[in-house]
Design an enzyme around this catalytic site. Sequence first.
Site, PDB file in Angstrom:
ATOM      1  N   LYS A  39       1.339  -1.007  -0.006  1.00  0.00           N
ATOM      2  CA  LYS A  39      -0.239   0.404  -0.062  1.00  0.00           C
ATOM      3  C   LYS A  39       1.252   1.470   0.164  1.00  0.00           C
ATOM      4  O   LYS A  39       0.463   2.122  -0.368  1.00  0.00           O
ATOM      5  CB  LYS A  39      -0.872   0.447   1.350  1.00  0.00           C
ATOM      6  CG  LYS A  39      -2.106  -1.334   1.247  1.00  0.00           C
ATOM      7  CD  LYS A  39      -2.668  -1.459   1.847  1.00  0.00           C
ATOM      8  CE  LYS A  39      -4.067  -2.577   1.687  1.00  0.00           C
ATOM      9  NZ  LYS A  39      -4.388  -3.607   2.959  1.00  0.00           N
ATOM     10  N   ARG A  40       2.157   1.056   0.629  1.00  0.00           N
ATOM     11  CA  ARG A  40       3.080   2.061   0.540  1.00  0.00           C
ATOM     12  C   ARG A  40       3.638   2.595  -0.795  1.00  0.00           C
ATOM     13  O   ARG A  40       5.067   3.821  -1.076  1.00  0.00           O
ATOM     14  CB  ARG A  40       3.902   1.613   1.690  1.00  0.00           C
ATOM     15  CG  ARG A  40       3.164   2.288   3.157  1.00  0.00           C
ATOM     16  CD  ARG A  40       4.342   1.833   4.036  1.00  0.00           C
ATOM     17  NE  ARG A  40       4.019  -0.019   3.579  1.00  0.00           N
ATOM     18  CZ  ARG A  40       3.537  -0.729   4.395  1.00  0.00           C
ATOM     19  NH1 ARG A  40       2.027  -0.055   4.773  1.00  0.00           N
ATOM     20  NH2 ARG A  40       3.482  -1.525   3.630  1.00  0.00           N
TER      21      ARG A  40
END
Length: 499
Positions: A271-272
């Site tokens: 997600k980063r």
Amino acid sequence: MLLARGRQTYYNELKTLRRQTMKNVRVRYAPSPTGYLHIGNARTALFNYLFARHHEGSFIVRIEDTDVKRNVDQGIENQMNYLKWLGMDWDESIDKPGAYGPYRQLERHEKLNVYKDYANDLIEKGLAYKCYCSPEELEAEIEEKKARGESNLHYSRKCLGKPDQDAPYMVRFKVPDETTYTFDDIVKGEVTFRSEDVGDWVILKRNGIPTYNFACAIDDHLMAISHVLRGEDHITNTPKQLMVLDAFDWKHPTYGHMPLIVNDNHKKLSKRDADIIQFIEQYHKLGYLPDALFNFIALLGWSPDKKEEILSPEELIKRFDETRMSSSPATFDKEKLAFINNRYIKALSNEEALDLCKPFLIDENIGLEQDESWFVDLIEVFKDRLSFGAQIVDLYRDFFEKPFILEGDVLEFIKQDGVKALLETFKNMVENMDPLASDTLKKAIKEAGKETGMKGKMLFMPLRIAVSASMHGPDLPKMMNLMGKERLIKRLEYTIRHL
RNA sequence: GGCCCGUUGGAGAAGCGGUUCAACUCACUAGCCUUUCACGCUAGCAUUCACGGGUUCAAAUCCCGUACAGGUCACCA
């Protein structure tokens, strides 16, 4: 069993139900409300959905909200909305109660005490035990082992056999000795784990809430889940879930671990990861089409047996074949997404394309003083080259605001004989034209060709270059019309001066 | 570190013991097409499937090893 009478009835009813549906395909997507709908989650949901629909089975959405600290407001709402937006529907869930509910684990925990019951049962059978170790103690234990260079970081079992204390505790599963867990994975084939490789893991946290592996195994059984399709990152969870199933003498569902989705650097999509758009909501907001995304995601770790890769949801359901899932990681290919979405945009009607694109223009204050027909013209000209809706703004700016420069092969081409006369003839026609219109422009092109004796490529290419500085592009008359008389004449004049 | 999984062109990806097996798609390159669409059409683009060994009459396909890559080992899911 330590079940209260009411609950006992509940379980008995479920048992009967499960017998009846045993042969049915029942799969579930089990999101946790810790965030919004991510591309990886969407893939898991989609494959379960395709599998269920292909086999005319049931698709269940079960909420795994046992991590109370990380639960996010609106997380589930957002995820379910975007599942729907992508075109998925389900047969049972929190908004669509079925016979196997409730479908939220916290609710199952609070109202029915499901997991505690089973945990107590295991404790009674000697298959689980209470652990009074504090988090600090546990951490120290691991640090110590690491310092000694031990590869086995498993819990020491020091609470095993301890008498009950009046203190906070968690419940650990007592992993059997020398047991082999083998399952025939739909994707990976036969996979084996040894019990020595699994430490005594926690099934009930100190707050009494079950851990994922425990709740998951129990619910998969109670809900008569036939197939578990999930990401490969869960493969090492499988032995844990199998030992729970075995402890109760329950049948194993069939497992299938789908390859991870990785980025350009072959790392699991995180997600980063700033490089890749991660959330379905973002794609929606950029003007991607749900069917295109549905199509693209279906190709992440799966491939059709026929050549064609552009497939509608209905076709995907028809063709889905779980044995064709790949066992090597699926790379998220941004260019392919752009291509697929473009194909779907091209297939849109002009009205649909306008609905998709207009909001982005308005947001940028583009075309505020224009009437509807201008927007229609704009969309008609650019529809075929859009990778996503919001791109209309870039296309608009490239077309209207980018400096007009003639150089390279383009300049070379127009230096050929006869071009000057053609452009001048055409320019004069345009000057006498009022107002501009695509069909009059088209006639003018023909006319100019006739007058100057230019035809075919030698007719169209110079004109194309003179208005767009490119040898490729959208329909010529439409493009000229969109450009407007003043700018069109200016570009023609500019080009003539550079011959 | 233990365990588990993987490695096919610039990219995605099929093929899973032998009949065009190195499909197909994207990208790229070239050529061509328009007086009804140049983001269209056609063609080209891995003598080779990480490497080494083995099994076999025959291997990208099976086995072993090496290298590389990833996942996982939470009172997260």
